[in-house]
Design a protein around this motif. Sequence first.
Motif, PDB file in Angstrom:
ATOM      1  N   ILE B   4       0.863  -1.167   0.000  1.00 44.55           N
ATOM      2  CA  ILE B   4       0.000   0.000   0.000  1.00 44.55           C
ATOM      3  C   ILE B   4       0.904   1.222   0.000  1.00 44.55           C
ATOM      4  O   ILE B   4       1.873   1.284   0.756  1.00 44.55           O
ATOM      5  CB  ILE B   4      -0.858   0.039   1.283  1.00 44.55           C
ATOM      6  CG1 ILE B   4      -1.663  -1.248   1.419  1.00 44.55           C
ATOM      7  CG2 ILE B   4      -1.741   1.274   1.306  1.00 44.55           C
ATOM      8  CD1 ILE B   4      -2.793  -1.393   0.447  1.00 44.55           C
ATOM      9  N   HIS B   5       0.575   2.180  -0.829  1.00 47.67           N
ATOM     10  CA  HIS B   5       1.452   3.348  -0.921  1.00 47.67           C
ATOM     11  C   HIS B   5       0.831   4.540  -0.219  1.00 47.67           C
ATOM     12  O   HIS B   5      -0.317   4.863  -0.430  1.00 47.67           O
ATOM     13  CB  HIS B   5       1.735   3.668  -2.387  1.00 47.67           C
ATOM     14  CG  HIS B   5       2.512   2.588  -3.050  1.00 47.67           C
ATOM     15  ND1 HIS B   5       3.880   2.559  -3.099  1.00 47.67           N
ATOM     16  CD2 HIS B   5       2.089   1.433  -3.648  1.00 47.67           C
ATOM     17  CE1 HIS B   5       4.285   1.463  -3.711  1.00 47.67           C
ATOM     18  NE2 HIS B   5       3.214   0.756  -4.061  1.00 47.67           N
ATOM     19  N   THR B   6       1.588   5.177   0.636  1.00 46.75           N
ATOM     20  CA  THR B   6       1.109   6.398   1.275  1.00 46.75           C
ATOM     21  C   THR B   6       1.320   7.550   0.326  1.00 46.75           C
ATOM     22  O   THR B   6       1.948   7.414  -0.731  1.00 46.75           O
ATOM     23  CB  THR B   6       1.875   6.691   2.575  1.00 46.75           C
ATOM     24  OG1 THR B   6       3.234   6.977   2.205  1.00 46.75           O
ATOM     25  CG2 THR B   6       1.829   5.517   3.518  1.00 46.75           C
ATOM     26  N   ALA B   7       0.786   8.715   0.717  1.00 46.32           N
ATOM     27  CA  ALA B   7       0.983   9.920  -0.085  1.00 46.32           C
ATOM     28  C   ALA B   7       2.470  10.193  -0.252  1.00 46.32           C
ATOM     29  O   ALA B   7       2.936  10.618  -1.303  1.00 46.32           O
ATOM     30  CB  ALA B   7       0.291  11.109   0.581  1.00 46.32           C
ATOM     31  N   GLY B   8       3.227   9.899   0.792  1.00 48.01           N
ATOM     32  CA  GLY B   8       4.662  10.147   0.742  1.00 48.01           C
ATOM     33  C   GLY B   8       5.433   9.081  -0.026  1.00 48.01           C
ATOM     34  O   GLY B   8       6.612   9.235  -0.288  1.00 48.01           O
ATOM     35  N   GLY B   9       4.751   8.001  -0.404  1.00 48.47           N
ATOM     36  CA  GLY B   9       5.397   7.008  -1.219  1.00 48.47           C
ATOM     37  C   GLY B   9       5.815   5.752  -0.470  1.00 48.47           C
ATOM     38  O   GLY B   9       6.094   4.734  -1.087  1.00 48.47           O
ATOM     39  N   GLN B  10       5.816   5.756   0.845  1.00 47.19           N
ATOM     40  CA  GLN B  10       6.271   4.571   1.565  1.00 47.19           C
ATOM     41  C   GLN B  10       5.230   3.461   1.462  1.00 47.19           C
ATOM     42  O   GLN B  10       4.035   3.737   1.434  1.00 47.19           O
ATOM     43  CB  GLN B  10       6.601   4.876   3.039  1.00 47.19           C
ATOM     44  CG  GLN B  10       5.426   5.196   3.931  1.00 47.19           C
ATOM     45  CD  GLN B  10       5.011   6.657   3.854  1.00 47.19           C
ATOM     46  OE1 GLN B  10       5.099   7.294   2.791  1.00 47.19           O
ATOM     47  NE2 GLN B  10       4.511   7.195   4.943  1.00 47.19           N
ATOM     48  N   ALA B  11       5.676   2.224   1.401  1.00 42.15           N
ATOM     49  CA  ALA B  11       4.792   1.078   1.240  1.00 42.15           C
ATOM     50  C   ALA B  11       4.549   0.398   2.582  1.00 42.15           C
ATOM     51  O   ALA B  11       5.474   0.203   3.355  1.00 42.15           O
ATOM     52  CB  ALA B  11       5.404   0.075   0.256  1.00 42.15           C
ATOM     53  N   ASP B  12       3.256   0.089   2.855  1.00 41.09           N
ATOM     54  CA  ASP B  12       2.890  -0.643   4.065  1.00 41.09           C
ATOM     55  C   ASP B  12       2.031  -1.824   3.663  1.00 41.09           C
ATOM     56  O   ASP B  12       1.518  -1.878   2.554  1.00 41.09           O
ATOM     57  CB  ASP B  12       2.059   0.228   5.005  1.00 41.09           C
ATOM     58  CG  ASP B  12       2.937   1.217   5.747  1.00 41.09           C
ATOM     59  OD1 ASP B  12       4.141   0.940   5.918  1.00 41.09           O
ATOM     60  OD2 ASP B  12       2.395   2.271   6.130  1.00 41.09           O
ATOM     61  N   THR B  13       1.818  -2.724   4.556  1.00 40.19           N
ATOM     62  CA  THR B  13       0.861  -3.785   4.309  1.00 40.19           C
ATOM     63  C   THR B  13      -0.532  -3.264   4.666  1.00 40.19           C
ATOM     64  O   THR B  13      -0.692  -2.307   5.433  1.00 40.19           O
ATOM     65  CB  THR B  13       1.142  -5.009   5.181  1.00 40.19           C
ATOM     66  OG1 THR B  13       0.987  -4.619   6.537  1.00 40.19           O
ATOM     67  CG2 THR B  13       2.534  -5.538   4.923  1.00 40.19           C
ATOM     68  N   LEU B  14      -1.554  -3.897   4.100  1.00 38.61           N
ATOM     69  CA  LEU B  14      -2.935  -3.548   4.429  1.00 38.61           C
ATOM     70  C   LEU B  14      -3.179  -3.727   5.923  1.00 38.61           C
ATOM     71  O   LEU B  14      -3.914  -2.960   6.545  1.00 38.61           O
ATOM     72  CB  LEU B  14      -3.897  -4.415   3.603  1.00 38.61           C
ATOM     73  CG  LEU B  14      -5.388  -4.126   3.771  1.00 38.61           C
ATOM     74  CD1 LEU B  14      -5.708  -2.655   3.496  1.00 38.61           C
ATOM     75  CD2 LEU B  14      -6.204  -5.017   2.840  1.00 38.61           C
ATOM     76  N   GLU B  15      -2.547  -4.734   6.508  1.00 39.16           N
ATOM     77  CA  GLU B  15      -2.711  -4.964   7.941  1.00 39.16           C
ATOM     78  C   GLU B  15      -2.257  -3.736   8.745  1.00 39.16           C
ATOM     79  O   GLU B  15      -2.891  -3.356   9.720  1.00 39.16           O
ATOM     80  CB  GLU B  15      -1.922  -6.206   8.386  1.00 39.16           C
ATOM     81  CG  GLU B  15      -2.547  -7.535   7.972  1.00 39.16           C
ATOM     82  CD  GLU B  15      -2.501  -7.782   6.453  1.00 39.16           C
ATOM     83  OE1 GLU B  15      -1.713  -7.116   5.734  1.00 39.16           O
ATOM     84  OE2 GLU B  15      -3.289  -8.628   5.970  1.00 39.16           O
ATOM     85  N   GLN B  16      -1.162  -3.133   8.309  1.00 41.68           N
ATOM     86  CA  GLN B  16      -0.681  -1.940   9.013  1.00 41.68           C
ATOM     87  C   GLN B  16      -1.667  -0.782   8.869  1.00 41.68           C
ATOM     88  O   GLN B  16      -1.918  -0.036   9.803  1.00 41.68           O
ATOM     89  CB  GLN B  16       0.705  -1.532   8.477  1.00 41.68           C
ATOM     90  CG  GLN B  16       1.809  -2.462   8.953  1.00 41.68           C
ATOM     91  CD  GLN B  16       3.118  -2.174   8.241  1.00 41.68           C
ATOM     92  OE1 GLN B  16       3.186  -2.177   7.010  1.00 41.68           O
ATOM     93  NE2 GLN B  16       4.161  -1.914   9.019  1.00 41.68           N
ATOM     94  N   VAL B  17      -2.204  -0.633   7.655  1.00 40.50           N
ATOM     95  CA  VAL B  17      -3.201   0.422   7.433  1.00 40.50           C
ATOM     96  C   VAL B  17      -4.371   0.228   8.374  1.00 40.50           C
ATOM     97  O   VAL B  17      -4.820   1.173   9.048  1.00 40.50           O
ATOM     98  CB  VAL B  17      -3.692   0.405   5.969  1.00 40.50           C
ATOM     99  CG1 VAL B  17      -4.821   1.417   5.784  1.00 40.50           C
ATOM    100  CG2 VAL B  17      -2.533   0.690   5.020  1.00 40.50           C
ATOM    101  N   ILE B  18      -4.896  -0.986   8.447  1.00 43.17           N
ATOM    102  CA  ILE B  18      -6.078  -1.252   9.283  1.00 43.17           C
ATOM    103  C   ILE B  18      -5.745  -1.029  10.758  1.00 43.17           C
ATOM    104  O   ILE B  18      -6.554  -0.457  11.506  1.00 43.17           O
ATOM    105  CB  ILE B  18      -6.581  -2.695   9.031  1.00 43.17           C
ATOM    106  CG1 ILE B  18      -7.037  -2.842   7.562  1.00 43.17           C
ATOM    107  CG2 ILE B  18      -7.717  -3.045   9.989  1.00 43.17           C
ATOM    108  CD1 ILE B  18      -8.112  -1.864   7.124  1.00 43.17           C
ATOM    109  N   ALA B  19      -4.570  -1.436  11.172  1.00 40.60           N
ATOM    110  CA  ALA B  19      -4.173  -1.191  12.555  1.00 40.60           C
ATOM    111  C   ALA B  19      -4.182   0.311  12.834  1.00 40.60           C
ATOM    112  O   ALA B  19      -4.647   0.771  13.889  1.00 40.60           O
ATOM    113  CB  ALA B  19      -2.793  -1.788  12.826  1.00 40.60           C
TER     114      ALA B  19
END
Lengths: 502, 502
Positions: B4-19
Amino acid sequence: MTAIHTAGGQADTLEQVIAGVHSYCRRNAGALVAELSDFVRVPNNVFEPEAIQRNARHLEVMLERRGFSTEQWPTPSGRPLVFAELPAPGASRTLLIYSHYDGVPVEEDAWHSNPYEPVLRDHAPLGADDDWSTISLPANGVYQPEWRLYGRSVADSKNALVAVLGAIDALRAQGRSPQVHLKLLLDGEEEEESPGLPTALTAHSERLAADLMISASGETHQSGRPTVELGMRGILLFELTVHTALVDLHSGHFGNFAPNAALRLAQLLSTLKHFDGTVAVQGFYDEVVPLSASEREALNAIPQLEPQLLERFGIARPEVTGRLLQELINQPTLNMRGLQGGFVGAAARNSIPRSATADIDVRLVKGMDPQRTFVRILAHVERQGYHVVDHPPTAEELRAHPWLVQATLKAGFRAERVPLDEPRAQSIVRAVTAATDPPVVVMPTSGGSLPIYLFAERGLPVISVPISNYDCNQHTADENLQLGFLFRAVAIFAALLSRMPE
Amino acid sequence: MTAIHTAGGQADTLEQVIAGVHSYCRRNAGALVAELSDFVRVPNNVFEPEAIQRNARHLEVMLERRGFSTEQWPTPSGRPLVFAELPAPGASRTLLIYSHYDGVPVEEDAWHSNPYEPVLRDHAPLGADDDWSTISLPANGVYQPEWRLYGRSVADSKNALVAVLGAIDALRAQGRSPQVHLKLLLDGEEEEESPGLPTALTAHSERLAADLMISASGETHQSGRPTVELGMRGILLFELTVHTALVDLHSGHFGNFAPNAALRLAQLLSTLKHFDGTVAVQGFYDEVVPLSASEREALNAIPQLEPQLLERFGIARPEVTGRLLQELINQPTLNMRGLQGGFVGAAARNSIPRSATADIDVRLVKGMDPQRTFVRILAHVERQGYHVVDHPPTAEELRAHPWLVQATLKAGFRAERVPLDEPRAQSIVRAVTAATDPPVVVMPTSGGSLPIYLFAERGLPVISVPISNYDCNQHTADENLQLGFLFRAVAIFAALLSRMPE
């Protein structure tokens, strides 16, 4: 000819008195209509004690203007009985007239005019498509007898007091006065079955002593003929509420699963009557006292108007076919006054109603007991598989009983009638005959109900003199009084006050 | 793991987003409840176009605060559809969410609090005897997920928009943003079967183009598990009004003579269903498309909660016994939404009702046609001896037909469902699974009805993601939303906006 004495001592015939009253009514029609209209402008919903109290004060002023002494007898509900007396110097006999001044609640949106702001029509419209236009009060003061005044209680029964007072005014305008002591008992909660009446009658029995008692309310026979009724039916009022759940549920998510109380109620109600209109409750007719031979004969003398009534009311076929209306009102009835569950029209939503209520009135005839009849009806409900409770069910009761009905007794009293050959009845028929164009219709019983047994068991048999047109829409929208019936009532009361029936 | 890409460009997992979203909801629970409460304070009776217009303006402000462009699409009834767009720079796919902001009318006297002034309870009372006390908003800002907010449309469906906007806020608070173009279509007349929707869909078909469409309203499965529904039932709404006379008549004077429309209606309704709860209308079930083997399998995977539901709702026995709720909602229903004739309770009076109305909803399953079903029901009514008209009867019609019913079709649309193996459905199930604690309940159809066929026939199959607790009392008094369901909806929408289902 019976001699009638004026205040000055000169003797006239009753016919001359009545002629004078008719002349008075023609000249003072505007004042009669105005007094009734002013009275109707005081809203009188029986369920609003403060409104009833305002009416009591209003009518006391009307009475005091004629020299009555008045008093209010309080009732637990806050809706007083008004008692009034007008002694007649030298008179030896006393006439007690009972009527009422409360009204049923207004039917929202169903009236074609404000129920508490009377209007006049020169015809009697019926149905939504008819012409509902009104007319102005006549500038020349000439009121046609077929015109109608529309408003709540114009016919049931504020007209009664206005007619009695009009009779006194009419006598006095001729230099005469009532020849009997007059007592009036005016009920403020008749439309809710007069719960305060029994106690008041016991507490004030001496004040109510009279030689004769008349109930002045209700509708004359459909022929329009002057009418005397020798009895009233009793009544039983109750509610049945079917309960199926603690909460209304969404019809999409729980349809087929949550039972629908409205459907259950419909199924239950449909078992109460046969398709021929008779009541299906076991034993319902068992205690009905059959009519006597002379009562049957009296029934046969009553004009038969069934085809005209069906036409007028837009009814294709009577509920019970093959029998005269006069026979039908000498039978008990079971009638759904109302049915409500969930929501219809603009308020409807996709829910499964958790409860639904039917409000039912049973008209009782002579011989039937309200309590025993109620027990029979509940036994019928139980035979349909229902568990009957007398209170809103608890959660536990709901969970225990798939078929659950709450039964609430609202009121009940028995029928009463005096025999056809009762001398006081015959003398009233003679007075009404003298005041009007005969023949007078004599009915063994009215279809309506009043707790007249309360008076009868205190030695005061009640004879009814109804004074309103049969199509007055009492108890519903567009209640109206044909003016000729108001004028005729003035003449009837003048006759009753002038010549005391022996 | 999908990146998953943030506005700043860093990638996270969907799990991190939901957390992160969960954490946001805990910290901002008060703001979420406040935004929903403010929205509920704007009364939204579907039958009051001006109230609906005020709601439309209110929600446009909510949307514009998040950068949506909005527009109102007028409908003939004056209750606009609101269309809103939030483009996502660089995104290739478009998600369309449909929900609604109108509400059913308030049930007078049935609520335990003002429906338009939300209150909080820490428990879910049920029944008149229960404890209905409320709690204050917590001073420490900690909202327990089992608490409930009470008010009209808190659960159906003002919560949908609040949750979508909460999801956007939660992403942005983490420095992220939606990864799909988002379109919202918010209906202002859904509770009256969306009469303006078909025309609007045709007029604005290009604006509504999307890769995937979700309907966000309704209740999750009774287990409380997150739920995806692949279909909705159709509906048929109609009224039956029995007419027996031009006027209500006095039950004393005309009982046994004037037919009672309320009784007639009860007799007619009781013929519509068998005592086992199935519909007695000939041919009613003929066109039902049976469930496929895989759909049957899906039904069997749904948690079975019938005993708990009966206990909770205070139901002693289901209307149809021996079958699972999931099977029952895959059958059509016929439900009395309401029943009314004459008057009950304080308004009751001694009259014979001249008309009585039943308001009925039929839930249609796949294969059934609303019009053909209506025709079958009318044929059933005719077989009971009734003459059926589609207008208030004239006096002549009343006089001609002893059994007369007025039938009024109010609305109707057919059911729709997408196959279990539809890839878009499966990808939504995956997103909901990622946002919540599995297992997700997948239902071949909801019990509820929405005109989703309108979207389906324009190439946009609709998958439903219901977000409210099953016992939210939608469409009835004391509507409520369990706060945990609001927070979970925020997480679900955040997942759908973050990872576009492939």
